[in-house]
Design an enzyme around this catalytic site. Structure first.
Site, PDB file in Angstrom:
ATOM      1  N   ASN A  36     -59.803 -95.077 -19.448  1.00 43.48           N
ATOM      2  CA  ASN A  36     -60.079 -93.705 -19.883  1.00 43.48           C
ATOM      3  C   ASN A  36     -58.974 -92.757 -19.408  1.00 43.48           C
ATOM      4  O   ASN A  36     -59.221 -91.586 -19.170  1.00 43.48           O
ATOM      5  CB  ASN A  36     -61.442 -93.269 -19.312  1.00 43.48           C
ATOM      6  CG  ASN A  36     -61.936 -91.975 -19.908  1.00 43.48           C
ATOM      7  OD1 ASN A  36     -61.623 -91.649 -21.058  1.00 43.48           O
ATOM      8  ND2 ASN A  36     -62.681 -91.207 -19.134  1.00 43.48           N
ATOM      9  N   SER A 125     -70.891 -86.610  -6.348  1.00 48.13           N
ATOM     10  CA  SER A 125     -71.057 -85.475  -7.259  1.00 48.13           C
ATOM     11  C   SER A 125     -72.245 -84.627  -6.846  1.00 48.13           C
ATOM     12  O   SER A 125     -73.239 -85.142  -6.316  1.00 48.13           O
ATOM     13  CB  SER A 125     -71.297 -86.017  -8.674  1.00 48.13           C
ATOM     14  OG  SER A 125     -71.782 -85.009  -9.520  1.00 48.13           O
ATOM     15  N   TYR A 148     -76.245 -91.617 -14.775  1.00 49.43           N
ATOM     16  CA  TYR A 148     -74.955 -91.394 -14.099  1.00 49.43           C
ATOM     17  C   TYR A 148     -75.189 -90.884 -12.683  1.00 49.43           C
ATOM     18  O   TYR A 148     -74.639 -91.414 -11.713  1.00 49.43           O
ATOM     19  CB  TYR A 148     -74.110 -90.379 -14.898  1.00 49.43           C
ATOM     20  CG  TYR A 148     -73.061 -89.702 -14.070  1.00 49.43           C
ATOM     21  CD1 TYR A 148     -71.944 -90.408 -13.645  1.00 49.43           C
ATOM     22  CD2 TYR A 148     -73.195 -88.360 -13.683  1.00 49.43           C
ATOM     23  CE1 TYR A 148     -70.982 -89.787 -12.853  1.00 49.43           C
ATOM     24  CE2 TYR A 148     -72.245 -87.740 -12.901  1.00 49.43           C
ATOM     25  CZ  TYR A 148     -71.142 -88.450 -12.488  1.00 49.43           C
ATOM     26  OH  TYR A 148     -70.199 -87.849 -11.703  1.00 49.43           O
ATOM     27  N   LYS A 152     -74.433 -92.475  -8.727  1.00 52.74           N
ATOM     28  CA  LYS A 152     -73.730 -91.806  -7.616  1.00 52.74           C
ATOM     29  C   LYS A 152     -74.635 -91.806  -6.374  1.00 52.74           C
ATOM     30  O   LYS A 152     -74.183 -92.084  -5.258  1.00 52.74           O
ATOM     31  CB  LYS A 152     -73.366 -90.369  -7.991  1.00 52.74           C
ATOM     32  CG  LYS A 152     -72.225 -90.246  -8.964  1.00 52.74           C
ATOM     33  CD  LYS A 152     -70.892 -90.627  -8.320  1.00 52.74           C
ATOM     34  CE  LYS A 152     -69.744 -90.536  -9.306  1.00 52.74           C
ATOM     35  NZ  LYS A 152     -68.514 -91.179  -8.826  1.00 52.74           N
ATOM     36  N   TYR A 176     -68.574 -83.396  -5.378  1.00 51.53           N
ATOM     37  CA  TYR A 176     -67.811 -82.420  -6.169  1.00 51.53           C
ATOM     38  C   TYR A 176     -68.766 -81.533  -6.932  1.00 51.53           C
ATOM     39  O   TYR A 176     -69.721 -82.030  -7.545  1.00 51.53           O
ATOM     40  CB  TYR A 176     -66.962 -83.098  -7.235  1.00 51.53           C
ATOM     41  CG  TYR A 176     -65.995 -84.168  -6.813  1.00 51.53           C
ATOM     42  CD1 TYR A 176     -65.590 -84.346  -5.500  1.00 51.53           C
ATOM     43  CD2 TYR A 176     -65.457 -85.006  -7.788  1.00 51.53           C
ATOM     44  CE1 TYR A 176     -64.684 -85.335  -5.164  1.00 51.53           C
ATOM     45  CE2 TYR A 176     -64.550 -85.994  -7.465  1.00 51.53           C
ATOM     46  CZ  TYR A 176     -64.173 -86.157  -6.149  1.00 51.53           C
ATOM     47  OH  TYR A 176     -63.277 -87.140  -5.838  1.00 51.53           O
ATOM     48  N   GLY A 293     -81.596 -81.067 -19.927  1.00 51.89           N
ATOM     49  CA  GLY A 293     -81.100 -81.605 -18.655  1.00 51.89           C
ATOM     50  C   GLY A 293     -80.340 -80.603 -17.815  1.00 51.89           C
ATOM     51  O   GLY A 293     -80.042 -80.867 -16.650  1.00 51.89           O
TER      52      GLY A 293
END
Ligand code: UFG
Length: 337
Positions: A36, A125, A148, A152, A176, A293
Site C-alpha cells: 500500500n 491508535s 481494525y 490494535k 496516534y 461509527g
C-alpha cells in the site's frame, strides 16, 4: 549510533519516521511489503537527508524473510508501523485484519526475541478508546468498536503480556490521534490509494479538482458548531514523538502507552476554513448525514506524553493544511508523478 528497524517504512507515517531517524543520526533498516505504498518515498527521504536507509522488501508475515533482515544487521530497536488501517475494509474483511495485524506482530516479536532485540515502539491508535469520554487519558478503559480498532487493542494486550514475561522488554505503545500534513518540502506526504475516507486528504483532493465537493458527515453533534471534533496532529510532530519514545525506552522498562496528539480539538468546519485559507479559495462542501461509527469528539489528554517524553506538538492546524496542500499541489497523483 543505534540501528533502528522500521516496519511499514515506505508508508505515510513510516517515511516521516525514517526521515526523522536519519536526521537524528540513526542507522535505519527499512522494511515494507509495498502492498500500500511506494519505494519512491524513501528515495525522496534520501534526497532530503543526504543519507540512506537499507531497504528490504519483506512482509511482516514472512518470518523467514524477517529473520534474514535481523541476521544481516545489528538491530537495537524496532519501530513497528506495518499493518492494515482502513476501518471500512476491516468491517468487510475482518480476517485479513486479524491475520496481518496480529500475525505480523507475533512474527516480529518472535524474531526480535531470537536475535536479542527487546526494544519496541508500536504504532497504536486512539481508536482503542472507542466510545469513551474525550479527552482520552492513557488510564482510561479500552473498547474499540470496529475490527481494525480491535486488532490494535489486541496487539496492545499482546505486547503488554510479552513485556510482563521478561524484564528485558521495553515497549512503547503510541496511540496516534489524527495525523495529517506533510513534510515542509512537499516531497513526501500521504498518497492514498483510491478515494480517501479521511477528511484532510479528501478536502485537499477536492481543492485540486479531483472530487466535486466535500460532504460534512453531520452537523448535529453536541460540539462547538455541530460537526465532529478531532485532535489533528502534524505528521512531522508525530514522527518526532517516535524519537522521543525511543529515548524514553532508556528509562522505562515494561510496556507503557502514550497518546500522541496535540491536545486541541478542531471541528470539521474549522478544518474546512483552515484548508480554504491554505488553498486561497473556497472549497465546495455540503452537509450530509452522520457517518455510521463516528463519535462526536476524540481529543487526547497529552499530559503523560508531554511530561514523560518531554515532547509536545509544535505545528498548528494551519501548518498542517498548508503543508498538506503543498504536497498535494506538487504531487497531484502522489508518487506516480
Ligand atoms: N469527515 C467528514 N467528511 C469526510 C471525511 C471525514 O465530515 O469526507 C469527518 C468525520 O465525520 C470526522 C472527521 O471528519 O468527524 C475526521 O474523520 P477522519 O475519517 O479523517 O478520521 P476519524 O477520526 O474518523 O478516523 C481516524 C483514523 C482511523 C482511526 C480513528 C480513531 O482514520 O483509522 O481516527 O483513532 F481509527
Amino acid at each position: 549510533m543505534p540501528t533502528t528497524l522500521v516496519t511499514g517504512a515506505t508508508g505515510y507515517i513510516g517515511s516521516h519516521v525514517v526521515l526523522a531517524l536519519l536526521e537524528a543520526g540513526h542507522e535505519v533498516v527499512a522494511v515494507d511489503d509495498l502492498s500500500n505504498s511506494s519505494p519512491e518515498s524513501l528515495r525522496r527521504v534520501s534526497q532530503l537527508t543526504g543519507r540512506e536507509a537499507a531497504f528490504h522488501e519483506v512482509s511482516v508475515l514472512d518470518r523467514v524473510g524477517l529473520t534474514k533482515v535481523f541476521a544481516s544487521h545489528e538491530i537495537d530497536t524496532v519501530v513497528h508501523l506495518a499493518g492494515l488501517k482502513a476501518v471500512g475494509d476491516s468491517v468487510a474483511d475482518p480476517l485479513s485484519y486479524y491475520e496481518v495485524n496480529l500475525g505480523g506482530s507475533m512474527n516480529l516479536v518472535r524474531v526480535m526475541a531470537e536475535y536479542g532485540v527487546f526494544r519496541l515502539v508500536f504504532s497504536s491508535s486512539a481508536t482503542v478508546y472507542g466510545e469513551g469520554i474525550s479527552p482520552f487519558a492513557e488510564t482510561d478503559g479500552l473498547g474499540a468498536v470496529n475490527p481494525y480498532g480491535r486488532t490494535k487493542e489486541i496487539q496492545e494486550y499482546l505486547f503488554g503480556d510479552v513485556a510482563a514475561s521478561g524484564s528485558q522488554w521495553r515497549i512503547a505503545l503510541l496511540r496516534y490521534f489524527n495525523p495529517v500534513g506533510a513534510h515542509v518540502s512537499g516531497r513526501i506526504g500521504e498518497d492514498p490509494v483510491g478515494k480517501p475516507n479521511n477528511l484532510v486528504p479528501f478536502v485537499m483532493q477536492t481543492a485540486a479538482g479531483r472530487h466535486e465537493q466535500v460532504t460534512i458527515h453531520g452537523d448535529d453533534y453536541a460540539t462547538i458548531d455541530g460537526t465532529g471534533v478531532r485532535d489533528y496532529i502534524h505528521v512531522v510532530d508525530l514522527a518526532a514523538g517516535h524519537l522521543a519514545a525511543l529515548g524514553a525506552l532508556d528509562t522505562h522498562v515494561g510496556c507503557r502507552a502514550w497518546n500522541l496528539g496535540s491536545g486541541v480539538g478542531s471541528s470539521v468546519k474549522e478544518v474546512m476554513a483552515a484548508a480554504e485559507r491554505a488553498v486561497g479559495q473556497p472549497i465546495p462542501h455540503q452537509v450530509g448525514p452522520r457517518r455510521p461509527g463516528d463519535v462526536a469528539e476524540a481529543v487526547a489528554d497529552v499530559s503523560r506524553a508531554n511530561d514523560e517524553l518531554a515532547w509536545t506538538t509544535q505545528r498548528t492546524l494551519d501548518d498542517m493544511v498548508t503543508d498538506h496542500w503543498r504536497w498535494q499541489q506538487s504531487n497531484p497523483q502522489g508518487y506516480t508523478d
